[in-house]
Design a protein around this motif. Structure first.
Motif, PDB file in Angstrom:
ATOM      1  N   GLY A 146     -19.093 -26.654 -33.391  1.00 27.33           N
ATOM      2  CA  GLY A 146     -18.859 -28.066 -33.098  1.00 27.33           C
ATOM      3  C   GLY A 146     -20.019 -28.962 -33.456  1.00 27.33           C
ATOM      4  N   LYS A 147     -20.980 -28.440 -34.184  1.00 28.99           N
ATOM      5  CA  LYS A 147     -22.179 -29.202 -34.529  1.00 28.99           C
ATOM      6  C   LYS A 147     -22.465 -29.187 -36.022  1.00 28.99           C
ATOM      7  N   LEU A 164     -15.853 -21.168 -35.825  1.00 33.61           N
ATOM      8  CA  LEU A 164     -15.062 -21.130 -34.590  1.00 33.61           C
ATOM      9  C   LEU A 164     -14.228 -19.856 -34.513  1.00 33.61           C
TER      10      LEU A 164
END
Length: 126
Positions: A58-59, A6
């Motif tokens: 996010g995975k 991120l």
């Protein structure tokens, strides 16, 4: 590790907006049309792969998400980074023609990242 992805996504994404604005507003009158087109290509590829990094952050369930993120990050540095420097070589008088081969190597890293995701998708059971 997903938080680190991120951070890379946000960093590369912010830089792509900054570099895009810089190219459109400051470099337009200073470099050739071809150099500006190369600059814009670098911005586009950096931005696209920054968005992919954001998705990957996010995975965590995606197999090899970290490996794909690594490939995309190196691709941004080599592909976009070399194009940025090559675009500025005449303006700055830099002898950076040796960077030319880094651009396609960076492209190979992008391709490796996409194929890593492809393999993860093919292996995943629905």
């Amino acid at each position: 590790m997903m938080n680190r992805i991120l951070v890379f996504a946000a960093f590369f994404g912010a830089l792509s907006v900054i570099f895009g604005a810089f190219g459109a507003h400051s470099l337009k009158a200073l470099i050739s049309e071809q150099a500006l087109a190369n600059w814009q290509t670098a911005v586009l590829y950096q931005f696209i792969h920054s968005v992919v990094l954001l998705f990957l952050s996010g995975k965590p369930e995606i197999t090899n998400a970290k490996l794909s993120a690594w490939f995309f990050s190196v691709g941004i540095l080599l592909f976009s980074g070399s194009l940025y420097l090559l675009s500025l070589r005449d303006l700055w008088g830099l002898p950076v023609s040796f960077l030319g081969p880094l651009t396609p190597i960076g492209g190979l890293f992008f391709i490796a990242g996409w194929f890593t995701l492809l393999m993860a998708g093919l292996r995943k059971k629905d």
